[in-house]
Design an enzyme around this catalytic site. Structure first.
Site, PDB file in Angstrom:
ATOM      1  N   PHE A 132       0.790  -1.381  -0.048  1.00 14.37           N
ATOM      2  CA  PHE A 132      -0.109  -0.110  -0.100  1.00 14.37           C
ATOM      3  C   PHE A 132       0.728   1.271  -0.045  1.00 14.37           C
ATOM      4  CE2 PHE A 132      -2.342   3.601   1.754  1.00 14.37           C
ATOM      5  CZ  PHE A 132      -3.430   3.545   1.133  1.00 14.37           C
ATOM      6  N   ASP A 217       9.121   2.713   1.862  1.00 16.64           N
ATOM      7  CA  ASP A 217       7.847   3.598   2.307  1.00 16.64           C
ATOM      8  C   ASP A 217       7.739   3.546   3.816  1.00 16.64           C
ATOM      9  OD1 ASP A 217       5.327   4.396   2.903  1.00 16.64           O
ATOM     10  OD2 ASP A 217       4.370   3.436   1.181  1.00 16.64           O
ATOM     11  N   LYS A 246       2.783   9.904   8.317  1.00 16.61           N
ATOM     12  CA  LYS A 246       1.739   9.766   9.482  1.00 16.61           C
ATOM     13  C   LYS A 246       2.093  10.584  10.573  1.00 16.61           C
ATOM     14  CE  LYS A 246      -1.177   6.493   7.408  1.00 16.61           C
ATOM     15  NZ  LYS A 246      -0.825   5.651   6.156  1.00 16.61           N
TER      16      LYS A 246
HETATM   17  C1  LIG Z   1      -1.052   5.851   4.955  1.00 17.55           C
HETATM   18  C2  LIG Z   1       0.036   5.371   3.855  1.00 17.55           C
HETATM   19  C3  LIG Z   1       0.083   5.826   2.642  1.00 17.55           C
HETATM   20  C4  LIG Z   1      -0.668   7.030   2.191  1.00 17.55           C
HETATM   21  O1  LIG Z   1      -0.528   8.163   2.975  1.00 17.55           O
HETATM   22  P1  LIG Z   1      -1.817   9.309   2.798  1.00 17.55           P
HETATM   23  O2  LIG Z   1      -1.421  10.442   3.694  1.00 17.55           O
HETATM   24  O3  LIG Z   1      -2.976   8.673   2.961  1.00 17.55           O
HETATM   25  O4  LIG Z   1      -1.587   9.680   1.268  1.00 17.55           O
HETATM   26  C5  LIG Z   1       1.293   5.242   2.052  1.00 17.55           C
HETATM   27  N1  LIG Z   1       1.873   4.356   2.404  1.00 17.55           N
HETATM   28  C6  LIG Z   1       1.856   3.710   3.646  1.00 17.55           C
HETATM   29  C7  LIG Z   1       2.582   2.643   3.880  1.00 17.55           C
HETATM   30  C8  LIG Z   1       0.770   4.317   4.177  1.00 17.55           C
HETATM   31  O5  LIG Z   1       0.534   3.695   5.500  1.00 17.55           O
END
Ligand SMILES: *Cc1c(COP(=O)(O)O)cnc(C)c1O
Length: 396
Positions: A132, A217, A246
């Protein structure tokens, strides 16, 4: 009169709202109090209404909100310098969200290979199954999940997918057009799957051999969530580029793309931009978040509390093998793999006053604030025990 709801229906929201938060607790408009182990999906990592963050934001709000990146922003320079000092990185680019941090990282990798090879040669990115990376056009292509792509085709080209954790598959999938590897150190949305031991180190070696950009990521895993500032520190590797977001703003929207050495200077003036990214409000809060995360002993305490919480969860799994399969994750990014439907456990937990988040593979994700105390852990364990007892049909 229109019968169409004013809000677009892209979320199936619970009928629950909050008017106040305090530390690990949320106060709902229904009068109930909830222990918040959802943390806005790993965002409010320092709890709600942390006095230091409130002070930093309100102080900045009285001075300057926004001036654009056409000018120097001292708080932005300061946050970049502090992130550089505390991490593998040599430079930082700020944006507003996780998906934007991934977009910047992907653009950086393409541009790096373009400059190095004098043209569009190594433009493809190796990604993993069950990933994701966000919900923009490029990040749904990178994530590759049918449920996110369906109906939004054609999907952006340039992503080659291999099973997560399979180093040989990654090696075999590299072509003369591969320029980067994008991977999560722990798959969060995908069901709280930590990278197997040696996987990230193997990808590092592969990237070195093949001249690829290793992008991690860390949108969910970064900023102390795993008990280290970044999750990759646990694997003892040095990435090239890291996307994070986040926890960085503690609830204020902000993202960052961090890069080292040869990758740090790739996005030169004019190559990439954002109107809001790194604005003074976001930067004031980001600096305040770092004040707390980097304070002496803070991350040690996160690790200690994580071990306590995890031990409690392991005991719960041992006690309710019919409901729960295992505990996964690192630090305070924990997943309870369920044998019962995860939605049933989430709902039972909510009835007991504990908020958590679902993840794929039938997982209940626990993302408490990093600031939680032993009393919060005990309260959570009591909610979990009561919810499981009820689901198991015991009288409580
Ligand atoms: C939440 C998340 C995203 C996307 O972040 P947004 O602020 O919602 O665009 C991308 N990668 C990972 C691993 C995430 O947990």
């Amino acid at each position: 009169m229109s019968t169409i709801p004013a809000l677009m229906p892209n979320y199936a929201r619970l009928d629950l709202s909050f008017d106040r938060g305090e530390g690990a607790w949320l106060h709902a408009t229904n009068g109930r109090r909830y222990l918040d182990f959802a943390a806005g999906i790993a965002v409010t990592s320092l709890g709600h209404a942390h006095p230091h963050l409130v002070e930093a934001l309100t102080r900045q709000a009285g001075k300057l909100w926004h001036c654009s990146n056409l000018f120097r922003i001292p708080e932005q320079e300061r946050l970049a310098e502090r992130l550089v000092a505390a991490s593998f990185a040599d430079s930082v680019l700020f944006c507003n969200s996780g998906a934007e941090a991934i977009e910047a990282s992907l653009k950086l990798a393409r541009r790096y290979q373009f400059e190095r090879l004098g043209g569009v040669r190594r433009w493809r990115t190796l990604v993993t199954q069950n990933a994701f990376h966000g919900r923009t056009m490029a990040t749904i292509a990178a994530g590759g999940q049918q449920k996110h792509i369906h109906g939004f085709e054609p999907v952006m080209e340039g992503f080659d997918r291999v099973p997560y954790g399979d180093l040989e598959a990654a090696r075999a999938a590299i072509t003369p057009e591969t320029g980067a590897i994008l991977v999560e150190p722990i798959q969060g949305e995908g069901g709280v799957h930590p990278a197997p031991a040696g996987y990230l180190a193997g990808l590092r070696a592969l990237a070195d051999q093949e001249g690829l950009v290793l992008i991690l990521d860390e949108v969910q895993t970064g900023m102390g969530r795993t008990g280290t500032l970044f999750a990759h520190e646990l694997d003892g590797i040095v990435p090239d580029v890291v996307a994070t977001a986040k926890g960085l703003g503690g609830g204020f929207p902000v993202g960052a793309c961090l890069a080292r050495g040869p990758f740090a200077g790739v996005l030169t003036a004019g190559t990439h931009g954002t109107t809001f990214g790194g604005n003074p409000l976001a930067m004031a809060v980001g600096n305040a978040v770092l004040d707390v995360l980097l304070a002496d002993g803070f991350l040690e305490q996160v690790r200690a509390h994580a071990a306590t919480l995890r031990a409690g969860l392991e005991a719960l799994v041992a006690r309710y093998p019919g409901l729960l399969a295992e505990v996964r994750g690192r630090g305070l990014l924990l997943g309870l793999a369920c044998r019962c439907p995860n939605a049933d456990l989430l709902s039972a937990l909510r009835d007991e006053g504990l908020l958590a988040v679902p993840a794929a593979d039938n997982v209940v994700r626990l993302l408490p604030p990093l600031t939680l105390g032993l009393a919060d852990i005990e309260a959570a364990e009591a909610c979990l025990a009561r919810a499981c007892a009820r689901l198991a049909g015991e009288t409580v």
